[in-house]
Design an enzyme around this catalytic site. Sequence first.
Site, PDB file in Angstrom:
ATOM      1  N   ILE A 141       0.840  -1.195   0.000  1.00 20.65           N
ATOM      2  CA  ILE A 141       0.000   0.000   0.000  1.00 20.65           C
ATOM      3  C   ILE A 141       0.882   1.254   0.000  1.00 20.65           C
ATOM      4  O   ILE A 141       0.723   2.142  -0.854  1.00 20.65           O
ATOM      5  CB  ILE A 141      -0.953  -0.009   1.218  1.00 20.65           C
ATOM      6  CG1 ILE A 141      -1.861  -1.245   1.188  1.00 20.65           C
ATOM      7  CG2 ILE A 141      -1.760   1.281   1.282  1.00 20.65           C
ATOM      8  CD1 ILE A 141      -2.812  -1.321   0.020  1.00 20.65           C
TER       9      ILE A 141
ATOM     10  N   GLU B  71       9.680   3.601   7.178  1.00 24.16           N
ATOM     11  CA  GLU B  71       9.388   2.167   7.285  1.00 24.16           C
ATOM     12  C   GLU B  71      10.156   1.590   8.474  1.00 24.16           C
ATOM     13  O   GLU B  71      11.350   1.797   8.592  1.00 24.16           O
ATOM     14  CB  GLU B  71       9.784   1.465   5.981  1.00 24.16           C
ATOM     15  CG  GLU B  71       9.887  -0.047   6.045  1.00 24.16           C
ATOM     16  CD  GLU B  71       8.610  -0.736   6.523  1.00 24.16           C
ATOM     17  OE1 GLU B  71       7.521  -0.407   6.022  1.00 24.16           O
ATOM     18  OE2 GLU B  71       8.718  -1.601   7.434  1.00 24.16           O
TER      19      GLU B  71
ATOM     20  N   HIS C   5      -6.886 -10.901  -6.985  1.00 23.37           N
ATOM     21  CA  HIS C   5      -8.214 -11.508  -6.970  1.00 23.37           C
ATOM     22  C   HIS C   5      -9.076 -10.984  -8.109  1.00 23.37           C
ATOM     23  O   HIS C   5      -8.987  -9.819  -8.486  1.00 23.37           O
ATOM     24  CB  HIS C   5      -8.916 -11.221  -5.643  1.00 23.37           C
ATOM     25  CG  HIS C   5      -8.281 -11.908  -4.482  1.00 23.37           C
ATOM     26  ND1 HIS C   5      -7.166 -11.432  -3.852  1.00 23.37           N
ATOM     27  CD2 HIS C   5      -8.609 -13.053  -3.842  1.00 23.37           C
ATOM     28  CE1 HIS C   5      -6.832 -12.248  -2.873  1.00 23.37           C
ATOM     29  NE2 HIS C   5      -7.691 -13.247  -2.837  1.00 23.37           N
TER      30      HIS C   5
ATOM     31  N   LYS D  64     -13.011 -23.268   8.729  1.00 22.32           N
ATOM     32  CA  LYS D  64     -12.869 -22.170   7.774  1.00 22.32           C
ATOM     33  C   LYS D  64     -13.240 -20.844   8.427  1.00 22.32           C
ATOM     34  O   LYS D  64     -14.243 -20.722   9.106  1.00 22.32           O
ATOM     35  CB  LYS D  64     -13.770 -22.436   6.581  1.00 22.32           C
ATOM     36  CG  LYS D  64     -13.516 -21.509   5.425  1.00 22.32           C
ATOM     37  CD  LYS D  64     -14.470 -21.803   4.291  1.00 22.32           C
ATOM     38  CE  LYS D  64     -14.796 -20.525   3.571  1.00 22.32           C
ATOM     39  NZ  LYS D  64     -15.769 -20.680   2.545  1.00 22.32           N
TER      40      LYS D  64
ATOM     41  N   ARG E 225      -2.566 -10.779   8.169  1.00 22.93           N
ATOM     42  CA  ARG E 225      -3.527  -9.917   7.472  1.00 22.93           C
ATOM     43  C   ARG E 225      -3.950  -8.815   8.443  1.00 22.93           C
ATOM     44  O   ARG E 225      -4.383  -9.118   9.559  1.00 22.93           O
ATOM     45  CB  ARG E 225      -4.758 -10.701   7.063  1.00 22.93           C
ATOM     46  CG  ARG E 225      -4.535 -11.874   6.115  1.00 22.93           C
ATOM     47  CD  ARG E 225      -5.893 -12.546   5.866  1.00 22.93           C
ATOM     48  NE  ARG E 225      -5.810 -13.746   5.037  1.00 22.93           N
ATOM     49  CZ  ARG E 225      -5.544 -14.957   5.518  1.00 22.93           C
ATOM     50  NH1 ARG E 225      -5.279 -15.125   6.792  1.00 22.93           N
ATOM     51  NH2 ARG E 225      -5.535 -15.997   4.703  1.00 22.93           N
TER      52      ARG E 225
ATOM     53  N   SER F 198      -6.909  -9.042   2.861  1.00 22.39           N
ATOM     54  CA  SER F 198      -7.325  -9.605   1.575  1.00 22.39           C
ATOM     55  C   SER F 198      -8.612  -8.936   1.081  1.00 22.39           C
ATOM     56  O   SER F 198      -9.536  -8.769   1.865  1.00 22.39           O
ATOM     57  CB  SER F 198      -7.570 -11.104   1.756  1.00 22.39           C
ATOM     58  OG  SER F 198      -7.988 -11.675   0.559  1.00 22.39           O
TER      59      SER F 198
ATOM     60  N   CYS G 246      23.130 -18.541  -7.029  1.00 21.67           N
ATOM     61  CA  CYS G 246      22.076 -19.416  -6.508  1.00 21.67           C
ATOM     62  C   CYS G 246      21.814 -20.490  -7.547  1.00 21.67           C
ATOM     63  O   CYS G 246      21.319 -20.207  -8.635  1.00 21.67           O
ATOM     64  CB  CYS G 246      20.809 -18.610  -6.236  1.00 21.67           C
ATOM     65  SG  CYS G 246      19.338 -19.617  -5.979  1.00 21.67           S
TER      66      CYS G 246
ATOM     67  N   CYS H 245      19.803 -23.171  -7.376  1.00 23.59           N
ATOM     68  CA  CYS H 245      18.434 -23.666  -7.533  1.00 23.59           C
ATOM     69  C   CYS H 245      17.628 -22.774  -8.476  1.00 23.59           C
ATOM     70  O   CYS H 245      16.849 -23.259  -9.283  1.00 23.59           O
ATOM     71  CB  CYS H 245      17.734 -23.747  -6.190  1.00 23.59           C
ATOM     72  SG  CYS H 245      18.578 -24.758  -4.968  1.00 23.59           S
TER      73      CYS H 245
END
Lengths: 414, 116, 583
Positions: free
Chosen positions: C99, C118, C136, C342, C407, C434, C501, C503
């Site tokens: 944000i 920050e 989403h 849930k 969240r 979310s 790296c 991998c």
Amino acid sequence: MKNISVDIAVIGGGPAGLAAALEAKEQGAGRVLLLERDGDLGGILQQCIHDGFGLHRFGARLSGTEYAQRYADMVRATDIEIKLDTMVIELTKDRVIYAMNPTDGMMRIECGAVVLAMGCRERTASQVFLYGFRPAGVLTAGSVQRYINMEGYLPGKTAVILGSGDIGLIMARRMTLEGITVKGVYEAAPHLGGLMRNKVQCLDDYNIPLHVGMSVVRVHGKKRVEGVTVAKVGPDFRAIPGTEEFIPCDLLVLAVGLIPENELSRGAQVEMDNKTRGPVLDNNFMTSVPGIFAAGNVAVVFDLVDYVSASGAAAARGAVRFLKGELGGACEYRPVTAGENVNFVVPQRVRTDAEGPTSFYLRVRQPLKKVRLVCEEEGKEIASVRATHAAPPEMMSFEAKLSGGALTVSVTEV
Amino acid sequence: MAQYTCIVCPNSCLITVEEGENGLKITGNQCKRGEAFAKSEHEHPLRMFTSTVKIEGARLPRLSVVTSGEIPKEKLFECQKALNHVVAHAPVSCGDVLVKDFCHTGVDLLASRSMK
Amino acid sequence: MLEKTVNEMLAKTFPDEKVTATVDERRIVHLAGECSTYQTLIDVGHAVAHVEGVRNVVSDMTARGVVMKKKDYTPFVEAGEKKGVVEECDVLIVGAGIIGCGIAREIAKYNLKVLVAEMGDDVSTGCSKANNGCIHHGMAVKPGTLKSEMNRIGNKRYDDWERELHVGMIRPGYLEVVTKMEDLPKVYARFELGLKNKVPGMKILTPEQINEIEPAYEQNGIHPVAALYLPNFGLVETPYVCVALAENAATNGVRFLFNTTVGKVLTEDHKIVGVVTNKGIIKCRYLVNAAGMYADDIAEMAGDRLFTIHNRRGTIAIFDKATPPTFHIPTAILSGLVKKGKNVESKGGGMHPTPENNLLIGPSAEEVPDKEDTETYEWGVDYCMECCFQDPLLHKGDIIKIFAGARPADFMEDFTIEMSDVTDGLVHACCTQSPGVASSPGVADRTVGIIVDDLLKKGEDVHVKPDYNPYREKPVEFRHMTREEQDALIAKDPRYGRIVCRCEQVTEGEILDVLHSPVVPHSITAIKNRTRAGMGRCQGGFCQPRVLEIIARELGEDWIKVNLNGEGSNILVSANREEGDEQ
């Protein structure tokens, strides 16, 4: 892009790769290329400064570094081409290697035969389902070994070690000598993971306690490790409620197992063995892809470097035979079955045209006393070995003269 | 009577040492080296010593070292401390003597790898 | 009146809880008292939020036997007041999550001096650090909410961010599948919900059409009878989006102050004039509250106690690339789907690919009292595994990383994006749980709009800077190049010839690039978020010492000062014995 053509390319300059390159040369292979991603030869042995290597191969108790140095010096005395700082990023089933380094750029290497000798990597915290926070101070034993022995830095002041395999034991001693307080070694299994002699000289000598049947079940500390919760665990390796204990420490060393590093092998569509997590090999140490061989810890995690070197040499002999066309054409395989008390046997299968002596490596399922190892070919005993004991951490080895039939290997108490 | 786990080879034999009138009675070992180990362990335990020292002018900052023979077990930490004063200078060959008669143990401190 | 309604509801619904509500003139409900459990506390907050007329809920409730930690800002304020005024700016953004970074990027185009404070050592160290990176589709949110609107705008605006900034987004779309005819109404219901949320491009597909775009169902013995296809669904690596946004903001003059915690907000006449941070006093005219989990603290400091944030933790597991996702298109199977435990307020995740095609499962949704509690537990992973409709191809043993994120939810379970009605110059951009990642471009636009409108209203000359550069060059990604391209790159600059790296095939050149980028990373994790070094199956076992060496070398730092992720997370504690060291 540079195009190169070689007879045999060996991927990895650790003990398996060094032995393979050397043997390939000795067997008369023409252009042998050794590809190593580090800046020097030796692989993980470069950080294994402790002694106890080479009793079989050199009849001497060498440090890991000395063992590697002997092989590296022998390799350097030949015309084997060595490419350091070189990463192989792809291997095709047609034996084309793509490898890169700052000076050659990207290379396309066509190979008569390839020996895979990439070794293994360490299991991580997530892979052993270590829950809690994810702070600094949780390191694999190999990383700690590298920081201390090669880079000259200490990653903590007070350590707990999870895992009593030889690597965990060796690091307990090493850290103690460097002034790190080792609170204890925790082993989830009900028995020691490594060799008894390493417990004696690495833990007992320094009064470091070993706790079997116990594991680290939580990591505490948001930024750096502030401690761990240890607990007794049941046969399912789950914590037994009520046995939890908090141990303050600023370093958790994970010595929780090794995984053969087979990403290149998978890319070449090499068939894998779920048990060993390495390629399925035949009596020539050839994988399911013709001309691609494997040796050392990429094939199966060994305990002794001497066996690693021996397997490297065996794979190289196979590679040279392949170059000569002796392994060409269609062939059939017969299985090598892990019989009573045997967890796995490498190689996993033999060619029906196999002949002559071949070395096999195996691990038993559980500790046994006064044992007899028997190898049967189509029901007929072709090799047997006696030993005072057998245990899962210690690989067993035997040699058998093959004539192409199916084998069964068993280890029983006598 | 005392028992020692032999550290000479992976067999890790459990060896028993008994002090009798005719000297030590050693049982449980499978080889001669085990007998020698048990005798030494009983009378005066010895260990190989491996560690690292600072190296200057090399690819890496630390050089691995090993003693040319075993040293008394009780001198391990003293030896470790003595390493703080040892600085190697590249190039070094594996087997080069870095310190003679290391910590008065009668054995030398050797480089256990070559480094440029 | 409202106070009476709320208290009556509480007495009726939670007769055993000793909780009382007071309501102020702004219709903000203030809850106090002790609840029997922490989950009850959450339930009480939600129930109050649902009472008609309630604007938001502020909680001072406690739960029996639960430590409710409150962050102590005193040491930060004391340190900062000693240092005095160190910076002045027009706009100070608190928080460099997605944000804050989004707002920084969008406001950077104007002739304003902008700073970002920050508390972490890099962008994306809080809630943005650990989530599933979903853009989403916006079908499933509650219609009419701010969330719904922001999701719709944000989703669409990701195309701009991708084009201009290379944020690494993919749009695989999303399929909600039913395998039984009797479940068909579920698909229609979801379609209608999507219409209410104005989701673009939705289609109901026949089995043939489904098989065409996602053959993996039939291949795995799943026989869809219909599906709702949501083509606008996308995926990102959230920390990487933050990096891209921050770099572009920095290119356009925004400065990021890391390890900087705001401990006090300074106001005069109910107007923002500055903040006290541990690094000193920063004077500003606008304060953007993008503080994520701590947004309620910032609001309270600024005299606008408007909401309370609670941490809904989510556990996530990442699989080895050798176990690729079964479905290319992220999927929910609506038939017979029952999730144990849930959480009603957060859907919780399922399984889907990451933009680099790792399989990701989760997140779970667990209410926890500590805002910094991102601990993992076995049950969190088991919940994620259960979300995977028992895919037989999935084995816990192929998991390479288990982690948990947070969240920042309020009790209204909707976003708050507005100029404070009590403190002039305070702009909230928070409660963005979310679909916060998906909504972030929308939140950024709306927040910047509020500030610019306010400036214009005050008659100030605010305009787009003539030298504003909306573009961020696409960084070198060695792993995505052809062999020929790789060869040419190494020939041009040999530093790309050394793989650091193994991998993820990250080169030294790429790490050097980010170490000399507009927002300099200092930690191992900061390098990982930018380059993927350490994100693979060995989790840095191979590359961590090498990355550490490069950071120390390039930034001139001592090895023991290099952190894993933020101050106090040094990997090494001391140099080994130095010459002459007596231990």
